[in-house]
Design an enzyme around this catalytic site. Structure first.
Site, PDB file in Angstrom:
ATOM      1  CG  ASP A 157      -1.989  -1.137   1.224  1.00 44.29           C
ATOM      2  OD1 ASP A 157      -1.770  -2.036   0.270  1.00 44.29           O
ATOM      3  OD2 ASP A 157      -2.931  -0.921   1.781  1.00 44.29           O
ATOM      4  CD  GLU A 162      -5.302  -4.217   8.939  1.00 42.22           C
ATOM      5  OE1 GLU A 162      -5.160  -3.938   7.724  1.00 42.22           O
ATOM      6  OE2 GLU A 162      -6.057  -3.474   9.804  1.00 42.22           O
TER       7      GLU A 162
END
Length: 843
Positions: free
Chosen positions: A579, A813
């Site tokens: 990302d 996460e």
């Protein structure tokens, strides 16, 4: 004398007769003019014809190219069309394949009948608190599977504010449609609760465009059972047993309500229930005051305004049973297949308890045989944590069916991909309850250890979604339920964009299992599976090797970077999976990405292994692997000597920052009282072609994927940077970006918090531990250093993930690099569950 003749002057040319031809030079000049005119006309006509041919050819080619993005690969599918059916795979037909809801089951069929549970606390201090789909905003203290074998049973614990729901299911094979199953829900209040809460449980069944449901009501309000029929299930019956205080105790007082209506889509079930609720019913326990409670009544669809588009989808049956009761209690729901004729007894009460205890014992034995954690000295509570991590990944497997929305350069608008099915694990039940291509390779590293057949089926489903070009949509958003959880900007998938080919990691593990245990029954299907997979695998590899090439020979570049460079501090590269990790500040076709180079080196080596195993031509793959693994080439393309690190290369400057946008107000115009400004990128120094000065996960890839030779002096630099607390080292794992990097923990836009710019990610840390294990077991000058780092890093990661699970109730996460605190989406038992493999030391 005769008449005198008129004298004719010889200076004037006589008038020629009509049939007399003009002089030769006049004839030639006129003919020349006529010939040139004809040539010009002919050329014009030819050009027109050619233009028309070219125009129609271009239209045909564009139309043909536009169709390629939605044309499936022509080779035979890896999986047979009925591979998931009750006839071929009865044990896996029914399952908890709805990861996006707290508790529900469906079949592995395109239009499955779905079942599920909702609940809400009665008489709350706030308004309606209906729980159904997994939402982080529900702020539950914890939820997830404690035990789940992926096939026959599961035990889940859901901790609400002042009570806990334990959901259990057991399946029993029989008949032709996947057999029977029973749910048991046990509710207990927390010791800290001031009084026993009153809770409503809602059990439902919903058809998805096919099949029918009939409600059977007793005592006017109590839904005793549902009977139904569908093509995949035949005739079936769902029975709702009355609540009891314990398995053999007497029935408790409860109030009952039911709802029977029609639904246009599974994603609307929560809204239908909310629009059916009223306060008109009275809860009247034998002892205690009468109070109005919230219950389903008649469904009243919301008013459609003129601006809203009415839903025109086919409506299907939806039936719901509500039971309102004070804690503690226990309820069972029984599904019975009409084709199960020789059923010995009902799977309820003590019979269910016996079956459940049997499955739990089998799970415990298999878990220890597979991972050996007790033998490694882990405590019982640590082993329970590891079981929960594995179980959450198995319980998070989803079966999806639908069409992706895709686009190529040749499509003016997005188009629908062919219908397809996907059996896959998901990263997060609350935030990412769908399939992600690069996540799935990591998921299957764990699941293939537990059951290789799960991995073969999951990989087969993913590869069968490949189009004729060799492209697989990297994010699978199949069906209305899945699409309802995805922001609009992420729905359309573009065929020039890749994702790391991590499925090769899972395939490598399948090959290793087969090579190490060729006689073991569970590994033997791998060879025929690879044979069916191979034609598509070749196309997939070739797609990467052609569409993601870089500007220099044997270099690679991720496509799909953000194009609006004015808004982003560093334009994202979502396709890399990392990302917002810093790449070249100004995206260009001149970039070279070191992580993609290493992924291709890994993939080519595994392609060579598979080719050899199948007796196919393997020389080209071996040559590619040798070239891409050549450390001299790698150093030439990506080693930045002044940084002492492997780096991306591109049009880059580090002199960038986000600044408040300045608004120009023309002279004489009033200045706005509250100017609408935004953060935009300020470039203080022009970019130039250079290595990107970012030290982090990307810098480690030649080490992470074992591309570096064991005697490479570059390992010394990598180990030093890894162990430096001012750079990558923390007591909780390796941070994603050096603490001394200019972009460490910097926002990418005014709305985008840092993501891969410091936090600790378990998938890359797993690769790091795995790589250290590799370099500590092969001869080389850095063997001892790798061994020390291995023990330290592995211990840090395991201890922190376990500690955060105990403290918060979740696996996360990512983890904060300063405190180790879990952050991001939760539960995240996708690749964060790789902690189990680190505990087991299985790489």
């Amino acid at each position: 004398m005769g008449r005198l003749r008129k004298r004719i002057s010889t200076d004037v040319a006589p008038t020629p007769w009509r049939d007399e031809r003009p002089p030769a030079f006049h004839r030639k000049e006129k003919k020349k003019k006529l010939d040139v005119g004809k040539v010009l006309i002919n050329i014009s006509i030819g050009l027109c014809i050619f233009s028309l041919i070219w125009f129609f050819y271009a239209l045909y080619m564009r139309s043909s190219l536009a169709k390629r993005v939605m044309t499936l690969h022509p080779s035979p599918p890896v999986l047979d069309a009925n591979s998931s059916s009750a006839k071929v795979s009865p044990e896996r037909f029914w399952g908890s394949y709805r990861p996006q809801v707290y508790f529900g089951m469906k079949t592995r069929s395109p239009n499955s009948m779905v079942t599920g549970m909702m609940w809400m606390r009665q008489f709350p201090d706030v308004d309606i608190n209906l729980r159904h789909t997994c939402e982080q905003g529900d702020r539950l203290k914890g939820y997830g599977w404690l035990m789940h074998d992926g096939k026959t049973f599961g035990v889940q614990e859901i901790r609400d504010s002042d009570f806990t729901l334990t959901t259990e299911f057991v399946k029993r094979m029989g008949g032709y449609h996947g057999g029977d199953w029973t749910w048991r829900i046990t509710a207990k209040q927390h010791s800290s609760a001031p009084q026993a809460p009153v809770v409503s449980l809602m059990f439902y069944a919903a058809a998805d465009t096919q099949g029918s449901l009939t409600a059977h009501v007793e005592d006017k309000t109590r839904l005793a059972s549902i009977t139904g029929f569908s093509e995949e299930l035949g005739n079936f019956k769902i029975t709702f047993r009355k609540p009891v205080t314990g398995e053999l105790s007497s029935a408790k007082y409860a109030s009952y309500n039911y709802l029977q209506t029609r639904s246009p889509g599974l994603e609307q079930l929560s809204d239908i229930v909310k629009h059916s609720l009223t306060h008109r019913f009275v809860y009247t326990p034998p002892s205690g005051e009468k109070r109005h409670y919230i219950a389903v009544d008649t469904y009243k669809p919301p008013h459609h305004q003129n601006t809203q588009k009415k839903d025109v989808r086919k409506e299907s049956d939806f039936v719901l049973h509500q039971v309102t009761i004070q804690l503690p209690f226990q309820i069972e729901v029984l599904f019975e297949s009409g084709s199960f004729h020789d059923r010995p007894n009902q799977l309820v009460g003590s019979i269910m308890t016996q079956e459940l205890e049997k499955r739990k014992a089998e799970f415990d034995v298999k878990f220890e045989e597979t991972f050996g954690l007790e033998g490694k000295g882990f405590t019982r509570v640590q082993v329970r944590f590891a079981k929960a991590a594995l179980s959450n990944m198995l319980g998070g497997m989803g079966y999806f069916h639908g069409q992706s929305v895709v686009q190529s350069l040749y499509n003016e608008y997005p188009v629908l991909y062919p219908e397809g099915a996907l059996f896959t694990a998901v990263p997060s039940r609350s935030f990412f309850p769908r399939g992600f291509l690069w996540d799935e390779g990591f998921h299957q590293l764990l699941l293939s250890r537990w059951e290789p057949q799960v991995t073969r089926e999951a990989v087969g489903h993913w590869i069968d979604l490949m189009n004729i070009e060799g492209w697989i949509p990297r994010e699978q958003i199949l069906g209305d339920e899945a699409r309802s959880k995805v922001p609009t900007e992420f729905v359309v998938q573009r065929n020039e964009n890749a994702n790391p080919p991590t499925l090769f990691l899972a395939l490598e593990q399948l090959i290793d299992q087969l090579s190490d245990n060729p006689d073991k029954a569970s590994f033997q299907p791998t060879l025929p599976f690879l044979r069916r997979l191979f034609p598509r695998l070749k196309t997939w590899f070739e797609w990467y090797n052609t569409t993601q090439t870089g500007p220099l020979p044997n270099s690679y570049r991720w496509r799909g970077r953000d194009k609006d460079t004015n808004v982003f501090l560093n334009p994202k590269t979502l396709t890399s999976g990392l990302d917002d990790y810093p790449r070249a500040s100004h995206p260009s076709a001149e970039e070279r990405h070191v992580d993609l180079h290493c992924w291709m080196a890994l993939a080519s080596g595994i392609m060579a292994r598979i080719s050899k195993l199948l007796g196919e031509s393997h020389q080209d793959y071996e040559v590619t692997h040798q070239i891409l693994s050549d450390n001299d080439l790698l150093n030439e393309l990506h080693w930045a000597e002044h940084l002492h690190a492997y780096s991306d290369f591109g049009n880059h400057t580090h002199a960038v920052s986000l600044q408040q946008e300045k608004i120009y107000v023309p002279p004489g115009q009033p200045r706005p009282q509250f100017p609408m400004t935004r953060l935009v990128r300020s470039v203080r120094k022009a970019p130039k072609q250079q290595y990107v000065n970012a030290l982090g996960y990307v810098s480690l890839f030649p080490f992470l994927l074992h591309i570096l030779q064991p005697d490479s002096p570059k390992l010394e630099h990598i180990f030093r940077e890894m162990r430096d607390p001012d750079k990558l080292w923390t007591p909780y794992g390796l941070r994603s970006l050096s603490k001394s990097d200019p972009m460490y923990m910097k926002r990418n836009t005014e709305h985008d918090a840092p993501y891969w710019r410091g936090p600790i990610w378990i998938n890359i840390n797993y690769l790091a531990v795995r790589a250290l294990h590799h370099y500590k077991t092969v001869d080389g000058p850095y063997q001892e250093k790798a061994a020390g780092l291995y023990e330290e890093l592995r211990t840090n990661i395991i201890n922190n993930v376990y500690r955060q699970y105990v403290d918060t109730g979740y696996i996360w996460e990512q983890y904060n690099d300063n405190s180790g605190r879990g952050q991001g989406s939760h539960p995240f038992t996708g690749w964060s569950a790789l902690t189990v493999l680190m505990m087991a030391e299985q790489y």
